[in-house]
Design a protein around this motif. Structure first.
Motif, PDB file in Angstrom:
ATOM      1  N   SER A  77      47.961  40.886  47.973  1.00  0.00           N
ATOM      2  CA  SER A  77      47.999  42.272  47.479  1.00  0.00           C
ATOM      3  C   SER A  77      49.125  42.409  46.460  1.00  0.00           C
ATOM      4  O   SER A  77      50.151  43.061  46.726  1.00  0.00           O
ATOM      5  N   ASN A  79      51.443  43.499  43.215  1.00  0.00           N
ATOM      6  CA  ASN A  79      51.703  44.738  42.478  1.00  0.00           C
ATOM      7  C   ASN A  79      51.274  44.611  41.017  1.00  0.00           C
ATOM      8  O   ASN A  79      50.868  45.593  40.389  1.00  0.00           O
ATOM      9  N   GLN A 130      38.483  40.428  42.717  1.00  0.00           N
ATOM     10  CA  GLN A 130      38.536  41.564  43.633  1.00  0.00           C
ATOM     11  C   GLN A 130      37.935  41.227  45.001  1.00  0.00           C
ATOM     12  O   GLN A 130      38.308  41.837  46.010  1.00  0.00           O
ATOM     13  N   ASP A 134      43.233  42.059  47.171  1.00  0.00           N
ATOM     14  CA  ASP A 134      43.317  43.510  47.031  1.00  0.00           C
ATOM     15  C   ASP A 134      44.109  43.822  45.766  1.00  0.00           C
ATOM     16  O   ASP A 134      45.337  43.840  45.774  1.00  0.00           O
ATOM     17  N   ALA A 136      43.134  46.525  43.689  1.00  0.00           N
ATOM     18  CA  ALA A 136      42.689  47.842  43.226  1.00  0.00           C
ATOM     19  C   ALA A 136      43.840  48.672  42.679  1.00  0.00           C
ATOM     20  O   ALA A 136      43.657  49.458  41.734  1.00  0.00           O
ATOM     21  N   ASP A 137      45.033  48.516  43.258  1.00  0.00           N
ATOM     22  CA  ASP A 137      46.195  49.300  42.826  1.00  0.00           C
ATOM     23  C   ASP A 137      47.145  48.504  41.935  1.00  0.00           C
ATOM     24  O   ASP A 137      48.198  49.011  41.547  1.00  0.00           O
ATOM     25  N   ARG A 158      43.699  49.281  36.240  1.00  0.00           N
ATOM     26  CA  ARG A 158      44.802  49.653  35.357  1.00  0.00           C
ATOM     27  C   ARG A 158      45.347  48.413  34.643  1.00  0.00           C
ATOM     28  O   ARG A 158      45.426  47.335  35.236  1.00  0.00           O
TER      29      ARG A 158
END
Length: 211
Positions: A77, A79, A130, A134, A136-137, A158
């Motif tokens: 995950s 950043n 994906q 993870d 997505a953020d 993003r």
């Protein structure tokens, strides 16, 4: 060597379910795969096996690497994700190695080899990424390549246009990939694209073990 010790610690990650009738001890098969992925040539890897009293051909070790089908670990995950592609020469053709890297750890998240670079193929790469992680953020760090930015936009991910800073992580890794593929260019002569991609994914696995 510290690098070899760290690779040995990850030996359990290598599944040898493809082995049917093989006289070589599995511990030496795993060691051979690790050594070759970490930078040892096939000839030198065969010499290591010989020091253990096991004589195997270079093609045998190559086949072990191919059949092990090593992949970077799933479930991260991050950043940020540094996303880029670079040219890989396979025989007389140009292919593009796509890579997603976590710039905070310098670890590969996903790699694929494509015959060209398009928005459609970039979206395929992002879909696979994906499914593995993870993201997505996460904020994707990309250069000005329109196919990268357009694919990220269409996937509702993003991104930032970055030419330095954290994105340098993927550039540093690509330099090492190019050094290795130039040093062992014979891997990509008379080889299929699938074989080359498997080798590159094995390289990514070994890189993650060493960082």
């Amino acid at each position: 060597m510290p690098e070899i010790d760290r690779l040995s610690d990850g030996s359990d990650c290598i599944e040898l379910g493809f082995v049917e009738r093989e006289a070589t001890p599995k511990s030496l098969m795993r060691l051979s795969i690790h050594l070759h992925a970490a930078g040892l040539s096939l000839s030198d890897t065969v010499r290591v096996l010989d020091s253990f009293g096991v004589q195997r051909a270079r093609s045998t070790v190559h086949n072990w690497v191919q059949k092990a089908e090593l992949q970077s670990a799933d479930g991260k995950s991050p950043n940020h994700v540094a996303l880029d592609e670079t040219v890989i020469h396979l025989n007389d053709q140009r292919y593009w190695l796509y890579a997603a890297v976590d710039p905070d750890t310098n670890a590969f998240l996903h790699v694929r080899l494509f015959p060209t670079r398009t928005i459609v193929l970039t979206k395929e790469f992002l879909t696979e990424l994906q499914e593995k992680h993870d993201v997505a953020d996460a904020v994707f760090l990309v250069d000005g390549a329109p196919w990268l930015q357009a694919a990220l936009f269409e996937e509702h991910l993003r991104f930032q246009h970055v030419t330095h800073g954290n994105r340098n992580a993927v550039e540093r890794i690509f330099k090492e990939v190019k050094r290795r593929t130039k040093q062992f260019a014979n891997h990509f002569r008379h080889a299929s694209a699938d074989s080359a991609e498997t080798w590159l994914q094995t390289f990514a696995f070994a890189w993650n073990q060493l960082i």
